[in-house]
Design an enzyme around this catalytic site. Sequence first.
Site, PDB file in Angstrom:
ATOM      1  N   GLY A 148     -14.951   2.529  27.168  1.00 11.69           N
ATOM      2  CA  GLY A 148     -13.873   2.004  27.989  1.00 11.69           C
ATOM      3  C   GLY A 148     -12.536   2.495  27.447  1.00 11.69           C
ATOM      4  O   GLY A 148     -12.388   2.682  26.237  1.00 11.69           O
ATOM      5  N   CYS A 149     -11.566   2.712  28.325  1.00 10.63           N
ATOM      6  CA  CYS A 149     -10.286   3.254  27.857  1.00 10.63           C
ATOM      7  C   CYS A 149      -9.567   2.232  26.977  1.00 10.63           C
ATOM      8  O   CYS A 149      -8.980   2.583  25.952  1.00 10.63           O
ATOM      9  CB  CYS A 149      -9.421   3.709  29.026  1.00 10.63           C
ATOM     10  SG  CYS A 149      -9.211   2.484  30.333  1.00 10.63           S
ATOM     11  N   ASN A 150      -9.618   0.970  27.365  1.00  7.27           N
ATOM     12  CA  ASN A 150      -9.015  -0.064  26.526  1.00  7.27           C
ATOM     13  C   ASN A 150      -9.783  -0.217  25.215  1.00  7.27           C
ATOM     14  O   ASN A 150      -9.194  -0.420  24.147  1.00  7.27           O
ATOM     15  CB  ASN A 150      -9.013  -1.414  27.254  1.00  7.27           C
ATOM     16  CG  ASN A 150      -8.256  -1.364  28.559  1.00  7.27           C
ATOM     17  OD1 ASN A 150      -7.164  -0.819  28.622  1.00  7.27           O
ATOM     18  ND2 ASN A 150      -8.827  -1.924  29.610  1.00  7.27           N
ATOM     19  N   THR A 153      -8.735   2.387  22.801  1.00  8.19           N
ATOM     20  CA  THR A 153      -7.404   2.130  22.263  1.00  8.19           C
ATOM     21  C   THR A 153      -7.439   1.105  21.145  1.00  8.19           C
ATOM     22  O   THR A 153      -6.784   1.263  20.109  1.00  8.19           O
ATOM     23  CB  THR A 153      -6.461   1.645  23.392  1.00  8.19           C
ATOM     24  OG1 THR A 153      -6.634   2.487  24.532  1.00  8.19           O
ATOM     25  CG2 THR A 153      -5.013   1.698  22.952  1.00  8.19           C
TER      26      THR A 153
END
Lengths: 342, 342, 342, 342
Positions: A148-150, A153
């Site tokens: 997931g992109c989050n 991060t």
Amino acid sequence: MTHKIAILGASGYTGAELIRLIATHPEMEIVALGANSKAGMEMAEVFPHLRHLSLPKLVKIDQIDFDQVDLCFCALPHATSQAVIKELPKTLKIVDLSADFRLRDPEEYARWYGGQHQALECQNEAIYGLTEFYRDDIKSARLVAGTGCNAATGQYALRPLIQAGVIDLDEIIIDLKTGVSGAGRSLKENLLHAELSEGAHAYAVGGTHRHLAEFDQEFSAIAGRPVKVQFTPHLLPANRGIVATIYVKGDPAEVHQTLAGAYADETFLEVLPLGQTPSTRHIRGSNFCHIGVTGDRIEGRAIVITALDNLTKGSSGQALQNANLMLGCDEDTGLMLAPVFP
Amino acid sequence: MTHKIAILGASGYTGAELIRLIATHPEMEIVALGANSKAGMEMAEVFPHLRHLSLPKLVKIDQIDFDQVDLCFCALPHATSQAVIKELPKTLKIVDLSADFRLRDPEEYARWYGGQHQALECQNEAIYGLTEFYRDDIKSARLVAGTGCNAATGQYALRPLIQAGVIDLDEIIIDLKTGVSGAGRSLKENLLHAELSEGAHAYAVGGTHRHLAEFDQEFSAIAGRPVKVQFTPHLLPANRGIVATIYVKGDPAEVHQTLAGAYADETFLEVLPLGQTPSTRHIRGSNFCHIGVTGDRIEGRAIVITALDNLTKGSSGQALQNANLMLGCDEDTGLMLAPVFP
Amino acid sequence: MTHKIAILGASGYTGAELIRLIATHPEMEIVALGANSKAGMEMAEVFPHLRHLSLPKLVKIDQIDFDQVDLCFCALPHATSQAVIKELPKTLKIVDLSADFRLRDPEEYARWYGGQHQALECQNEAIYGLTEFYRDDIKSARLVAGTGCNAATGQYALRPLIQAGVIDLDEIIIDLKTGVSGAGRSLKENLLHAELSEGAHAYAVGGTHRHLAEFDQEFSAIAGRPVKVQFTPHLLPANRGIVATIYVKGDPAEVHQTLAGAYADETFLEVLPLGQTPSTRHIRGSNFCHIGVTGDRIEGRAIVITALDNLTKGSSGQALQNANLMLGCDEDTGLMLAPVFP
Amino acid sequence: MTHKIAILGASGYTGAELIRLIATHPEMEIVALGANSKAGMEMAEVFPHLRHLSLPKLVKIDQIDFDQVDLCFCALPHATSQAVIKELPKTLKIVDLSADFRLRDPEEYARWYGGQHQALECQNEAIYGLTEFYRDDIKSARLVAGTGCNAATGQYALRPLIQAGVIDLDEIIIDLKTGVSGAGRSLKENLLHAELSEGAHAYAVGGTHRHLAEFDQEFSAIAGRPVKVQFTPHLLPANRGIVATIYVKGDPAEVHQTLAGAYADETFLEVLPLGQTPSTRHIRGSNFCHIGVTGDRIEGRAIVITALDNLTKGSSGQALQNANLMLGCDEDTGLMLAPVFP
């Protein structure tokens, strides 16, 4: 040597981003673009910004001859992805960008995604695609599950800190702000320009965002005991970019040193000098991730801030980085594009 | 072969854009960065998005050893540029991005820029830098004068039409909309986010914008008689991109055919099918220019719409394209980056 | 005296804007809100920014008791509006915000809107709602047809000029830029934030936008002979505001004087000093329209620029202004809100 | 009765916002506008959106006859404000919007603002302007010190919770996101559109933002012991609006109940149902503050989210609310404007 590439789900933002990146990749050639609802269209109609490229027409997935494909990127929606991948040749190298193969525990999958997994045999061989931490496994993997992109991060900030034991595992808060392209090209009222521009709001407040499943899985595995973080995402009036402001308890200098040490040899992970703060503007359109650490005025507390482009390092750039490893290319091939500013 | 490059004015947006483009150029190496007011600083301080690159420190221009330089990009403000270039070695290849060497007639320069030109000997050898129309001259030029970004946008639509005599020369209206980065990084109240976002307005209305001097010079030269166009620029709440909507009198099919024919072999100039309309979003961050032609409901009138990125095809991309020609590189080297969308 | 107001189509942007304006109107009370698909919901769910107001729940239109209503605003989509209004009590005062009753000639309606009009008996009594030009008719009207927002913007610049005969009727070009809220709250891919922000493009190029029907009808009626203008709308990355840049042939001073004279007594139409240029930012959220005139460098040509807020003066503000006249209130009641800047 | 109002610092955003609000206030008349650097200009030149109002010309402050003034708003920069207010008539009612009179302890002032206070005699009579909590004192005050906009946003969430003792005082984190107008109309590179749009970043990280001084003062006073919060502001690509995401340890239902109870009778403070989340879009341009409470998945933790418009409830709207109290007007006079959406 040129590797033959297929992209499934080429009519979405992550599909288009893959094509943008591969366009200047010297060792890859796109031989098939799959996109069921827009099959039959030229890419220039679906994404006019790719008009200058010679690309195959969009076709239905079952029209693709996968024998001619070395590696397939799968940028389909969740659930669709597992149904499709299940039927692909078992020897085909695959980088999946959906959430379908991220969770190793089927019960966790069912809990967060609301249904039984339909391709557990594929799940069993899937490698979690956070490149810098699963590099060796990815090199020999057949199926890599993009993060997931989050989730990416947050992990870039926290994994080394949890590993090194320099922060309190029960007091981690991730306050994240993301651009809208992470939600894809779907027609939802809350993604309209008139609803979104000139403002901001939190969503999935209170621990309900699905990317928490990845935090739980990964952080608990590193720590060797359950770790639960708080995570609140916010929607920004911007298209690209995630900035995560992460509150931890630990010594700021030690936190900084741990991250700087962990990433000293990483091409794409840049730890700023202690006290400096990253911005989404400075990584836009690139595969770089900037990480900053600042000590709070309250002793023993640090703020770690991470910024990356959700479409690049957060998904399609990560996917290409993994594909490079799987195909034996240099890991950074096609990924050294500088950020676009302003 | 690696060409040694200097960039003067490296702390502005066009300077940063040059560095972004050259970063992936296989035959160029940046050996000097000049920027008087920020001399002594690292590029990562001035433009953190370039942090990942190994770049020389910013220095004062007189600290640069130009004997070690093959080509110098000059991205300085108007007037400063001529004063600096005048003093550079007379054998140094130069691509100037300012307005200082665009006008062949010193009286026109004085009229539009409000003062006598200080380097007429350099002006005499300067070639106007609209690559596709001055290609041969640029190949052998020592000094190339980059065009105005608006001037380029208008000329790509109109030069072939004037040349072919298919439009009424006395009835040309250019209604242009531009993003704010064209105004540079200067501190002006009207460039603040709070003054600019969520709105639009015209400026330099009535024929007072300096880029008109280039339209006058070029169109009159092609037509062999004075040509004066109407030109109204507008400021958009966007950072990059120019879209020019140009009203002409002529047969739409003939207009389209003329443009399509003229640019059939051009890499960066894409004429869309008749009736299609370009958007700044589809060329952002790239060196491409999209051109569309539509017939009006009133017979004998056509609308030509041109879109390009002011920082790329409108200035720094154009400059690099010209530098490639001057140094014997392939014209498109380092310039095939796909647009960034969304 | 308090007038009882119903709003049909209360879940759209123009409906919400009506409620915002009426919220501080001392002589109006909202007694019914109709919105079929969202019937049963509270307004605070549909538009949380109206949460502080005591408003009736949304109901289906056929649940409204129109005997208790003095005036009904109809903010429904085209075609739906005529079907609904046809069935409303024939004595009910109505301000319609759709396109359904703008065109006096049924053939023109059929040509532009692609079907026979279903309520011609209502069309026959409808007054075109451009307040400043139909004021007396509106005072005694039962049914007022709100104008198109683009149509209003163009007409405020051009009607006095056509009336006075100071411009060439065959050489009028309206290049218009509009914010996205004019397209309503509908789910269309091209209205997504990620598709729209940071860019601009023209649409309905070549004379196909339906608001041309209003220009044709009104300008021809004033001139006493057919008048056809060129009209190209562009979509801006902004929510509110229209700026129209209008190219005419005529003496700039005379053009300015004509407009300044025509609007000297108008509360909401402000003609700027000759040579000044309006901006959408300076009328946002208000019922004001700013008009600027500048002479071009080519003699005998003028540029007229008009700016208004499409949701206020372009639709809901205009509607309220008309309702005030129909109900005997002062024309500016509830409409003197200052623009919101920044 | 009409109260005569002067505004000092009328050329800044808070000055303009005061004029916008007072424009529809039935009991106030603006008799003087002070703005040293722009003295002599008409307001329509400085803020064209106020063009429709009849306003006095801008004058130097020493040209104002304060004997004719009932109440003076002082919207000057920090430090300037105390120097000016010191010299104003000692009987003049003043609402100051700067930071100069917010801190009761001169040592705290010196520590946060870097210098000795120059008007301690005025500081001694100043009342802190958070209306809902200092209402009675404000009614009889001569000098009211407007709060910081961020400070107001945080206090509305936390004061009742600290007062009621329902949260852990040592574990409060305020992650705040603000639009750019809070930084005023000053010429700073980081406030340019090209630097700010399409991205986000944290600033003043680690406990260095001056509004912390207000949190410290107020929260410690309520708790009766030192309370120190963590506070990280972020800059949004938006002009107006603050959203603060506040992490506390306490029972979510109790937190929600405490806030809902505390504000049950407040006009401008709206506590949403438990689990709902406010957005800056829904309070833009208004004096309302929306507050939401959600429980985290980790037991005993709650997230309180507050949204208000920094120019309205965060400064000029608050100032007018206080002025209403000081002048004996109804507290909400001129302040019931509905938010502007979209």
